[in-house]
Scaffold this motif. Sequence first.
Motif, PDB file in Angstrom:
ATOM      1  N   TRP A 175       1.201  -1.178  -0.279  1.00  0.00           N
ATOM      2  CA  TRP A 175       0.321  -0.043   0.177  1.00  0.00           C
ATOM      3  C   TRP A 175       0.838   1.143   0.069  1.00  0.00           C
ATOM      4  N   SER A 176       2.024   1.093   1.033  1.00  0.00           N
ATOM      5  CA  SER A 176       2.536   2.107   0.677  1.00  0.00           C
ATOM      6  C   SER A 176       3.184   2.526  -0.268  1.00  0.00           C
ATOM      7  N   ASP A 177       3.548   1.988  -1.573  1.00  0.00           N
ATOM      8  CA  ASP A 177       4.032   1.597  -2.916  1.00  0.00           C
ATOM      9  C   ASP A 177       3.393   2.542  -3.489  1.00  0.00           C
ATOM     10  N   CYS A 178       2.051   3.076  -3.234  1.00  0.00           N
ATOM     11  CA  CYS A 178       1.257   3.804  -4.356  1.00  0.00           C
ATOM     12  C   CYS A 178       1.568   5.631  -4.098  1.00  0.00           C
ATOM     13  N   ASP A 179       0.506   6.255  -4.690  1.00  0.00           N
ATOM     14  CA  ASP A 179       0.948   7.775  -4.851  1.00  0.00           C
ATOM     15  C   ASP A 179      -0.406   8.128  -4.713  1.00  0.00           C
ATOM     16  N   MET A 180      -0.504   9.893  -5.042  1.00  0.00           N
ATOM     17  CA  MET A 180      -2.091  10.195  -4.465  1.00  0.00           C
ATOM     18  C   MET A 180      -2.592   9.710  -5.848  1.00  0.00           C
ATOM     19  N   LEU A 181      -2.549   9.294  -7.439  1.00  0.00           N
ATOM     20  CA  LEU A 181      -3.352   9.261  -8.009  1.00  0.00           C
ATOM     21  C   LEU A 181      -4.047   7.502  -8.101  1.00  0.00           C
ATOM     22  N   GLY A 182      -3.015   6.352  -6.788  1.00  0.00           N
ATOM     23  CA  GLY A 182      -3.727   5.552  -6.970  1.00  0.00           C
ATOM     24  C   GLY A 182      -2.813   4.821  -7.855  1.00  0.00           C
ATOM     25  N   HIS A 183      -1.615   4.981  -8.264  1.00  0.00           N
ATOM     26  CA  HIS A 183      -0.750   3.178  -9.116  1.00  0.00           C
ATOM     27  C   HIS A 183       0.713   3.410  -7.942  1.00  0.00           C
ATOM     28  N   VAL A 184       1.614   2.476  -7.977  1.00  0.00           N
ATOM     29  CA  VAL A 184       2.564   2.862  -7.832  1.00  0.00           C
ATOM     30  C   VAL A 184       3.626   4.037  -8.334  1.00  0.00           C
ATOM     31  N   ASN A 185       3.838   4.724  -7.440  1.00  0.00           N
ATOM     32  CA  ASN A 185       5.027   5.588  -8.102  1.00  0.00           C
ATOM     33  C   ASN A 185       6.076   5.228  -8.793  1.00  0.00           C
ATOM     34  N   ASN A 186       6.871   6.450  -9.160  1.00  0.00           N
ATOM     35  CA  ASN A 186       7.535   6.021 -10.095  1.00  0.00           C
ATOM     36  C   ASN A 186       8.689   5.851  -9.382  1.00  0.00           C
ATOM     37  N   ALA A 187       9.616   6.681  -8.143  1.00  0.00           N
ATOM     38  CA  ALA A 187      10.171   5.639  -7.421  1.00  0.00           C
ATOM     39  C   ALA A 187      10.340   5.223  -7.182  1.00  0.00           C
ATOM     40  N   ARG A 188       9.454   4.110  -6.851  1.00  0.00           N
ATOM     41  CA  ARG A 188       9.769   2.845  -6.084  1.00  0.00           C
ATOM     42  C   ARG A 188      10.009   1.773  -7.033  1.00  0.00           C
ATOM     43  N   TYR A 189       9.992   1.913  -8.875  1.00  0.00           N
ATOM     44  CA  TYR A 189      10.454   0.931  -9.543  1.00  0.00           C
ATOM     45  C   TYR A 189      11.818   1.032  -9.488  1.00  0.00           C
ATOM     46  N   PHE A 190      12.179   1.912  -9.193  1.00  0.00           N
ATOM     47  CA  PHE A 190      13.826   1.644  -8.970  1.00  0.00           C
ATOM     48  C   PHE A 190      14.447   1.076  -7.919  1.00  0.00           C
TER      49      PHE A 190
END
Length: 148
Positions: free
Chosen positions: A20-35
């Motif tokens: 759940w903490s991977d998500c941003d305000m838009l409800g998808h996995v935040n791009n920084a998490r991919y790194f």
Amino acid sequence: MSERPTEADFGYFFEIPTRWSDCDMLGHVNNARYFTFDESARLDYFAPLIGNDAAFWRKAGFILARIECDFIAQVHHPAQIRFGFRLRRIGRSSMNTEGGMFIDGKLVAVTRGVLVWFDYENAKAVSVPEHVKAFIRSRERIAPEEAS
């Protein structure tokens, strides 16, 4: 962008459940998490090589010199990411990585990085040792390109 990888290109996979903490305000996995996902897969890929060698990060080992990501599709939580990781090229002192993030067989992102074999005591790049090249060759489904 170069050709997109498929699951068949990878001999190594790392499973990553989203949180759940991977998500941003838009409800998808935040791009920084991919790194962070790439880092987790990279360290797990090399874990058998590193083992319990306490000197690995103090004397010599790899260091990340570059990382990039192509975002192909949004990822929403919850999801199970199957992260394929490989070494595409082994140079004199550098290695080119590629990561493919798949959900249910669909490619959602591609990471590409450059690792440098690094002498931490003298703070300089050095040649990739032969035992490291042999380790990489043994893990890869597609043989990496190698500098002569």
